[in-house]
Scaffold this motif. Structure first.
Motif, mmCIF file in Angstrom:
data_model
loop_
_atom_site.group_PDB
_atom_site.id
_atom_site.type_symbol
_atom_site.label_atom_id
_atom_site.label_comp_id
_atom_site.label_asym_id
_atom_site.label_seq_id
_atom_site.Cartn_x
_atom_site.Cartn_y
_atom_site.Cartn_z
ATOM 1 N N ARG A 31 0.815 -1.223 0.000
ATOM 2 C CA ARG A 31 0.000 0.000 0.000
ATOM 3 C C ARG A 31 0.847 1.272 0.000
ATOM 4 O O ARG A 31 0.339 2.344 -0.314
ATOM 5 N N LEU A 64 -3.245 -2.664 -9.218
ATOM 6 C CA LEU A 64 -3.475 -4.104 -9.371
ATOM 7 C C LEU A 64 -2.805 -4.873 -8.235
ATOM 8 O O LEU A 64 -3.387 -5.817 -7.688
ATOM 9 N N LEU A 92 -4.870 -4.656 -5.179
ATOM 10 C CA LEU A 92 -6.052 -5.510 -5.336
ATOM 11 C C LEU A 92 -5.711 -6.976 -5.092
ATOM 12 O O LEU A 92 -6.456 -7.697 -4.439
#
Length: 168
Positions: A65, A76, A79
């Motif tokens: 992050r 991506l 995710l």
């Protein structure tokens, strides 16, 4: 009268911390032997796998992050990171992976592992019933151990994640 009671309380608390350190030392010694010998069963007996895996996964997710949010590949990665972290947690919690951590402490393949008495002197009580291993006496905790069901188990890794390598 208050001073002797306070001194007695401090003495009792410090002796509890000392007892914890030396109580944990036998299991930490067994863990070091398991890492050196790549003994999966002995390693698993001294590792709180769910706690350690959660902690490593959390750190991996935090690192992911931190990446640049405007980058499509970073989006991506964020995710997919929970899936990747879950798999990485399974792959990283193995004796051969923690061999580089043992090397960091000076316990290479050819180095004799000290007995529990010496290891107990190197551990530090950190509260909440946990102890940790530091490289230097006043250094930061790198490995954290928690007692569960009468066995001290590795429950946290605070070192650099790059230390956890899957190659020999």
């Amino acid at each position: 009268m208050k001073f002797p009671l306070l001194a007695l309380a401090v003495l009792m608390l410090s002796s509890c911390a000392t007892a914890q350190r030396f109580d944990a030392a036998g299991d930490v010694h067994a863990l070091l032997i398991a890492i050196r010998d790549d003994d999966r069963a002995a390693f698993d007996a001294r590792v709180d796998r769910p706690a350690l895996k959660r902690q490593i996964e959390s750190r991996l997710l935090a690192e992911t992050r931190k990446s640049e949010p405007n980058d499509g590949l970073a989006a991506l990665s964020v995710l997919l990171s929970p899936i990747i972290a879950d798999v990485a947690g399974d792959v990283l919690v193995q004796p051969r992976v923690f061999r580089s951590v043992a090397d960091y402490y000076g316990y290479g393949p050819g180095t004799p592992i000290p007995g529990p008495l010496i290891i107990g002197g190197q551990l530090k009580a950190v509260g909440d019933g946990r102890v940790c291993a530091t490289r230097k006496q006043d250094g930061p905790c790198l490995l954290t151990f928690t007692e569960t069901a009468g066995t001290w188990r590795l429950s946290g890794f605070e070192g650099d994640l790059s230390m956890l390598r899957t190659k020999r």
